[in-house]
Write a protein that holds these residues in place. Structure first.
Motif, PDB file in Angstrom:
ATOM      1  N   THR A 280      55.269  35.877  35.864  1.00  0.00           N
ATOM      2  CA  THR A 280      54.597  37.176  36.316  1.00  0.00           C
ATOM      3  C   THR A 280      53.156  37.318  35.741  1.00  0.00           C
ATOM      4  OG1 THR A 280      56.577  38.103  36.555  1.00  0.00           O
ATOM      5  CG2 THR A 280      55.000  39.786  36.621  1.00  0.00           C
ATOM      6  N   PHE A 281      52.219  37.868  36.534  1.00  0.00           N
ATOM      7  CA  PHE A 281      50.794  37.928  36.280  1.00  0.00           C
ATOM      8  C   PHE A 281      50.527  39.649  36.286  1.00  0.00           C
ATOM      9  CE2 PHE A 281      50.218  33.620  37.753  1.00  0.00           C
ATOM     10  CZ  PHE A 281      49.125  33.105  36.877  1.00  0.00           C
ATOM     11  N   ALA A 282      51.258  40.355  36.881  1.00  0.00           N
ATOM     12  CA  ALA A 282      50.992  41.920  36.950  1.00  0.00           C
ATOM     13  C   ALA A 282      52.115  42.409  37.436  1.00  0.00           C
ATOM     14  CB  ALA A 282      49.751  42.143  37.859  1.00  0.00           C
ATOM     15  N   VAL A 283      52.376  43.680  36.937  1.00  0.00           N
ATOM     16  CA  VAL A 283      53.599  44.770  37.254  1.00  0.00           C
ATOM     17  C   VAL A 283      52.919  45.853  37.607  1.00  0.00           C
ATOM     18  CG1 VAL A 283      55.960  45.538  36.727  1.00  0.00           C
ATOM     19  CG2 VAL A 283      55.355  43.342  36.218  1.00  0.00           C
ATOM     20  N   ALA A 284      53.213  46.593  38.631  1.00  0.00           N
ATOM     21  CA  ALA A 284      52.927  47.879  38.781  1.00  0.00           C
ATOM     22  C   ALA A 284      53.791  48.719  39.766  1.00  0.00           C
ATOM     23  CB  ALA A 284      51.465  48.001  39.614  1.00  0.00           C
ATOM     24  N   GLY A 285      53.758  49.888  39.736  1.00  0.00           N
ATOM     25  CA  GLY A 285      54.392  50.691  40.588  1.00  0.00           C
ATOM     26  C   GLY A 285      54.107  50.726  42.239  1.00  0.00           C
ATOM     27  N   GLY A 286      53.168  49.969  42.467  1.00  0.00           N
ATOM     28  CA  GLY A 286      52.696  49.856  43.663  1.00  0.00           C
ATOM     29  C   GLY A 286      51.402  49.376  43.823  1.00  0.00           C
ATOM     30  N   ILE A 287      51.384  48.060  44.726  1.00  0.00           N
ATOM     31  CA  ILE A 287      50.194  47.398  45.001  1.00  0.00           C
ATOM     32  C   ILE A 287      49.804  47.610  46.541  1.00  0.00           C
ATOM     33  CG2 ILE A 287      48.881  45.153  44.766  1.00  0.00           C
ATOM     34  CD1 ILE A 287      51.044  44.255  42.564  1.00  0.00           C
ATOM     35  N   PRO A 288      48.726  48.494  46.535  1.00  0.00           N
ATOM     36  CA  PRO A 288      48.299  48.748  48.093  1.00  0.00           C
ATOM     37  C   PRO A 288      47.993  47.650  48.906  1.00  0.00           C
ATOM     38  CG  PRO A 288      47.229  50.301  46.489  1.00  0.00           C
ATOM     39  CD  PRO A 288      47.840  49.102  45.620  1.00  0.00           C
ATOM     40  N   ALA A 289      48.065  47.773  50.259  1.00  0.00           N
ATOM     41  CA  ALA A 289      47.823  46.680  51.285  1.00  0.00           C
ATOM     42  C   ALA A 289      46.377  46.249  50.931  1.00  0.00           C
ATOM     43  CB  ALA A 289      48.010  47.140  52.444  1.00  0.00           C
ATOM     44  N   ARG A 290      45.200  47.207  50.700  1.00  0.00           N
ATOM     45  CA  ARG A 290      44.026  46.918  50.881  1.00  0.00           C
ATOM     46  C   ARG A 290      43.762  45.590  49.547  1.00  0.00           C
ATOM     47  NH1 ARG A 290      38.959  50.818  50.271  1.00  0.00           N
ATOM     48  NH2 ARG A 290      37.498  49.168  50.020  1.00  0.00           N
ATOM     49  N   SER A 291      44.466  46.200  48.345  1.00  0.00           N
ATOM     50  CA  SER A 291      44.473  45.490  47.007  1.00  0.00           C
ATOM     51  C   SER A 291      45.161  44.065  47.495  1.00  0.00           C
ATOM     52  CB  SER A 291      45.036  46.038  46.231  1.00  0.00           C
ATOM     53  OG  SER A 291      44.626  47.421  45.878  1.00  0.00           O
ATOM     54  N   ARG A 292      46.204  43.830  48.212  1.00  0.00           N
ATOM     55  CA  ARG A 292      46.568  42.692  48.441  1.00  0.00           C
ATOM     56  C   ARG A 292      45.682  41.813  49.247  1.00  0.00           C
ATOM     57  NH1 ARG A 292      52.858  43.717  49.436  1.00  0.00           N
ATOM     58  NH2 ARG A 292      53.459  45.327  48.131  1.00  0.00           N
ATOM     59  N   ALA A 293      45.111  42.282  50.187  1.00  0.00           N
ATOM     60  CA  ALA A 293      44.158  41.716  50.896  1.00  0.00           C
ATOM     61  C   ALA A 293      43.125  41.059  50.110  1.00  0.00           C
ATOM     62  CB  ALA A 293      43.531  42.330  52.171  1.00  0.00           C
ATOM     63  N   GLU A 294      42.570  41.952  49.194  1.00  0.00           N
ATOM     64  CA  GLU A 294      41.486  41.417  48.258  1.00  0.00           C
ATOM     65  C   GLU A 294      42.190  40.541  47.316  1.00  0.00           C
ATOM     66  OE1 GLU A 294      39.482  44.622  46.374  1.00  0.00           O
ATOM     67  OE2 GLU A 294      39.674  45.812  48.207  1.00  0.00           O
ATOM     68  N   LEU A 295      43.333  40.529  46.849  1.00  0.00           N
ATOM     69  CA  LEU A 295      43.995  39.401  45.726  1.00  0.00           C
ATOM     70  C   LEU A 295      43.931  38.237  46.656  1.00  0.00           C
ATOM     71  CD1 LEU A 295      46.847  41.345  44.211  1.00  0.00           C
ATOM     72  CD2 LEU A 295      44.974  40.180  43.151  1.00  0.00           C
ATOM     73  N   ALA A 296      44.398  38.074  47.970  1.00  0.00           N
ATOM     74  CA  ALA A 296      44.590  36.980  48.644  1.00  0.00           C
ATOM     75  C   ALA A 296      43.143  36.176  48.963  1.00  0.00           C
ATOM     76  CB  ALA A 296      45.149  37.405  50.046  1.00  0.00           C
ATOM     77  N   SER A 297      42.219  37.092  48.958  1.00  0.00           N
ATOM     78  CA  SER A 297      40.938  36.415  49.217  1.00  0.00           C
ATOM     79  C   SER A 297      40.637  35.853  47.764  1.00  0.00           C
ATOM     80  CB  SER A 297      39.808  37.328  49.495  1.00  0.00           C
ATOM     81  OG  SER A 297      39.846  38.072  50.856  1.00  0.00           O
ATOM     82  N   GLU A 298      40.540  36.635  46.815  1.00  0.00           N
ATOM     83  CA  GLU A 298      40.184  36.069  45.503  1.00  0.00           C
ATOM     84  C   GLU A 298      40.961  34.929  44.988  1.00  0.00           C
ATOM     85  OE1 GLU A 298      38.071  36.122  41.731  1.00  0.00           O
ATOM     86  OE2 GLU A 298      37.747  37.134  43.434  1.00  0.00           O
ATOM     87  N   LEU A 299      42.433  34.935  45.230  1.00  0.00           N
ATOM     88  CA  LEU A 299      43.333  33.854  44.832  1.00  0.00           C
ATOM     89  C   LEU A 299      42.870  32.551  45.555  1.00  0.00           C
ATOM     90  CD1 LEU A 299      46.537  35.485  44.694  1.00  0.00           C
ATOM     91  CD2 LEU A 299      45.423  34.582  42.826  1.00  0.00           C
ATOM     92  N   ARG A 300      42.265  32.560  46.894  1.00  0.00           N
ATOM     93  CA  ARG A 300      41.741  31.322  47.671  1.00  0.00           C
ATOM     94  C   ARG A 300      40.665  30.716  46.938  1.00  0.00           C
ATOM     95  NH1 ARG A 300      43.689  34.243  51.998  1.00  0.00           N
ATOM     96  NH2 ARG A 300      41.731  35.090  52.262  1.00  0.00           N
TER      97      ARG A 300
END
Length: 173
Positions: free
Chosen positions: A43-63
């Motif tokens: 596990t890299f991070a845990v939170a009460g919520g990770i919004p959709a916009r942040s998920r898209a940014e994470l996906a771009s960064e991970l690529r």
């Protein structure tokens, strides 16, 4: 609802962790598998919520990131009230760089982030068993010792809903 950003392993590493789970279960010590807790992961991070916009940014960064091989090497536990048996990862510059990049994207975006997974506090690990008593912990360590290092290549990174186990994949390799 708690969400976790998790890295899932290639098949040989996943099978090696599952074998450790089977050994624990055979010794009468409940592994994560016997508790129905899904796939081996770090596990890299845990939170009460990770919004959709942040998920898209994470996906771009991970690529863009070069994901390192994770060496799971040390059998241990954490000094908390919930006793866990874990296999910790060897921490190197590449793993820390990926972790930091992830948290840069999540900064001020994730709701109620867990301090245990923040840079400087994070101990990368794969959980083998949770909520076990002290006698079971000693037995579990005896059952699994000595540990052979597990070379885990990251094949998928996703956000897991910890209540349902559902994974929203951000990167699959």
């Amino acid at each position: 609802m708690v969400q976790a950003l998790e890295a899932f392993f290639d098949e040989p590493a996943e099978e090696a962790v599952r074998e450790l789970w089977r050994r624990l279960d055979s010794a009468g010590i409940p592994s994560l598998a016997s508790r129905g807790k899904g796939r081996p992961h770090v596990t890299f991070a845990v939170a009460g919520g990770i919004p959709a916009r942040s998920r898209a940014e994470l996906a771009s960064e991970l690529r863009l990131l070069s994901l390192p091989t994770i060496w799971l090497y040390t059998l241990g536990t954490f000094p908390t009230t919930e006793t866990q048996l874990v296999l910790t990862a060897v921490v190197d510059a590449e793993l820390l760089a990926v972790h930091s990049a992830i948290h840069e994207v999540l900064a001020n975006r994730a709701k109620n982030p867990s301090a245990y997974y923040m840079p400087g506090a994070w101990v990368p690990h794969c959980t083998l068993s949770r909520e076990i008593d002290t006698a079971s912990l000693a037995s579990a360590m005896s059952t699994l010792h000595p540990i052979r290092p597990i070379k885990a290549r990251v094949r998928e990174i996703g956000i897991t809903d910890t209540a349902t186990g559902e994974v929203d994949s951000l990167l699959v390799r």
